[in-house]
Design an enzyme around this catalytic site. Structure first.
Site, PDB file in Angstrom:
ATOM      1  N   ASP A 140       0.802  -1.221   0.000  1.00  0.00           N
ATOM      2  CA  ASP A 140       0.000   0.000   0.000  1.00  0.00           C
ATOM      3  C   ASP A 140       0.838   1.276   0.000  1.00  0.00           C
ATOM      4  O   ASP A 140       0.380   2.308  -0.484  1.00  0.00           O
ATOM      5  CB  ASP A 140      -0.977  -0.001   1.191  1.00  0.00           C
ATOM      6  CG  ASP A 140      -2.189  -0.885   0.902  1.00  0.00           C
ATOM      7  OD1 ASP A 140      -2.333  -1.355  -0.239  1.00  0.00           O
ATOM      8  OD2 ASP A 140      -3.003  -1.100   1.822  1.00  0.00           O
ATOM      9  N   TYR A 228      -9.520   0.442   1.944  1.00  0.00           N
ATOM     10  CA  TYR A 228      -8.950   0.688   3.260  1.00  0.00           C
ATOM     11  C   TYR A 228      -8.697   2.154   3.495  1.00  0.00           C
ATOM     12  O   TYR A 228      -8.258   2.869   2.598  1.00  0.00           O
ATOM     13  CB  TYR A 228      -7.612  -0.040   3.430  1.00  0.00           C
ATOM     14  CG  TYR A 228      -7.766  -1.516   3.481  1.00  0.00           C
ATOM     15  CD1 TYR A 228      -8.577  -2.094   4.441  1.00  0.00           C
ATOM     16  CD2 TYR A 228      -7.122  -2.324   2.571  1.00  0.00           C
ATOM     17  CE1 TYR A 228      -8.743  -3.463   4.490  1.00  0.00           C
ATOM     18  CE2 TYR A 228      -7.290  -3.694   2.610  1.00  0.00           C
ATOM     19  CZ  TYR A 228      -8.088  -4.251   3.569  1.00  0.00           C
ATOM     20  OH  TYR A 228      -8.247  -5.590   3.613  1.00  0.00           O
TER      21      TYR A 228
HETATM   22 CU   LIG Z   1      -7.682  -5.591   6.435  1.00  0.00          CU
END
Ligand SMILES: [Cu+2]
Length: 394
Positions: A140, A228
């Site tokens: 990420d 997220y």
């Molecule tokens: Cu997660």
């Protein structure tokens, strides 16, 4: 979308498309399995779309500083209480804290703690071997960029009413500057907690109480990487500790991760669960693990991790630092020496090589210390910082 904005809850499974990015042509197409798309019903996360509301409403609450904030900003240099540090923005790492130093009130000078610290990577591998999922092993920070994914923070919701907001700039692909508004908020946090307290009743005729409130300074950034949302807080306290907190709670709470390095570091993860469409509508139909948990009809919350690694270049009161591991050793006592049969004492080991410094964080009783061996306190104790970490996977 079936009436919801929660697009992650409506996966279309079994379809894989391979694209040649040089020619921008589809070179492969696989429609492997047929799985019903889960219903959109009841998946919208907006409070305005929920009936009844998800919890009884509470009265308004706010933070007020009648005399204004206690910190000052001079460019990107932040000063608050005994702390001074530089706040930087990076496309990949997001928040970068550097030159963090604490004021030595007796000597009148700043003493360095952290040369530079940031999130080095955030690795999210999914535990699913199926054709459409096995490659989902995201970086990420490196692939998406925690800075590039930063969202503008909203006053009084993302950050309390007493927060101050800062913009950041990044270079676009053509080199032109791009302004990102309100990517940082800085605020003083007081949650009614106590930093230090003692009540003395041992002196005849007197009751002495001394209490100091726990007020800290928080630097916040929120990075949204698809489903997220990572809330990254760097928190500086009056007792000299730095906490870096990253938390993510996914709605449905199949995975929640909480990584804390108290005293030195802490990160917040929030947002939505990544789910896989499934033919199953009840756990009774599932004999094997299916790489996750059935969270609703035709919806499997996939098992995965969020591994956070940090770059922490410490300068504890100077550049030459050592790493100590202190463990507790149970020691038997001779009957002649004491009526006690055993006690524990502390054994200190200094790491001589990088491999010596490797530790496995777990339930072992160990105290880790970064020290400056050339500096001592007035009574000769080592000067250092202690990292602590806790991890809960649920
Ligand atoms: Cu997660």
């Amino acid at each position: 979308m079936d009436g919801t904005v929660n697009i992650y809850m409506r996966p279309i499974e079994g379809v894989t498309v391979t694209i040649d990015l040089d020619s921008i042509k589809i070179v492969g197409f696989l429609d492997r399995i047929k799985v019903p798309a889960p219903k959109g019903d009841g998946t919208d996360y907006r409070g305005s779309q929920q009936s009844p509301p998800f919890s009884p409403s509470l009265n308004r609450i706010t933070s007020v500083q009648p005399d204004g904030p206690s910190f000052t900003l001079s460019g990107h240099l932040v000063r608050w209480g005994s702390w001074e540090f530089h706040l930087g923005f990076d496309v990949r790492a997001g928040t970068i804290i550097s030159l963090a130093s604490v004021l030595d009130v007796d000597k009148g000078n700043f003493r360095r703690v952290l040369y530079r610290g940031y999130i080095l990577e955030l690795f999210v591998p999914y535990m699913d071997l199926t054709e459409e999922w096995y490659y989902r092993t995201f970086f990420d920070a490196g692939e998406y960029g925690l800075g590039l994914s930063a969202v503008p923070l909203q006053p009084s919701t993302d950050c309390p009413a007493n927060a101050v907001f800062l913009d950041a700039y990044l270079a676009a692909h053509d080199g032109s500057p791009v302004k990102m508004s309100n990517v940082f908020c800085i605020f003083e946090r007081y949650a009614g907690d106590i930093l230090w307290q003692h009540t003395e009743v041992g002196i005849p005729g007197k009751v002495i109480t001394e209490v100091r409130p726990e007020v800290s300074l928080v630097v916040r950034m929120v990075s949204t990487v698809a489903n997220y949302d990572y809330i990254v807080d760097w928190e500086f306290t009056q007792s000299g500790s730095i906490r870096l907190k990253v938390q993510t709670y996914h709605i449905c709470v199949v995975c929640c991760l909480w990584l804390v390095l108290v005293n030195l570091i802490l990160v917040g993860l929030t947002g939505l669960l990544k789910v896989r469409g499934s033919v199953y509508t009840h756990m009774d139909q599932i004999s094997d693990e299916e790489y996750g948990i059935l969270v609703a009809e035709n919806t499997i919350g996939s098992r995965h991790d969020h591994f956070l690694t940090y770059h922490l270049d410490l300068d504890i009161d100077g550049e030459a630092n050592s790493f100590l591991k202190l463990t507790l050793q149970m020691t038997k006592v001779d009957a002649q020496e004491s009526p006690r049969r055993s006690y524990w004492k502390v054994i200190s080991e200094k790491a001589k090589t990088e491999s010596d410094a490797r530790i496995r964080l777990g339930l072992d009783q160990a105290e880790l210390l970064f020290v400056n061996p050339s500096k001592r306190t007035r009574v000769g104790n080592t000067i250092g910082y202690r990292p602590t970490a806790s991890r809960i996977l649920c």
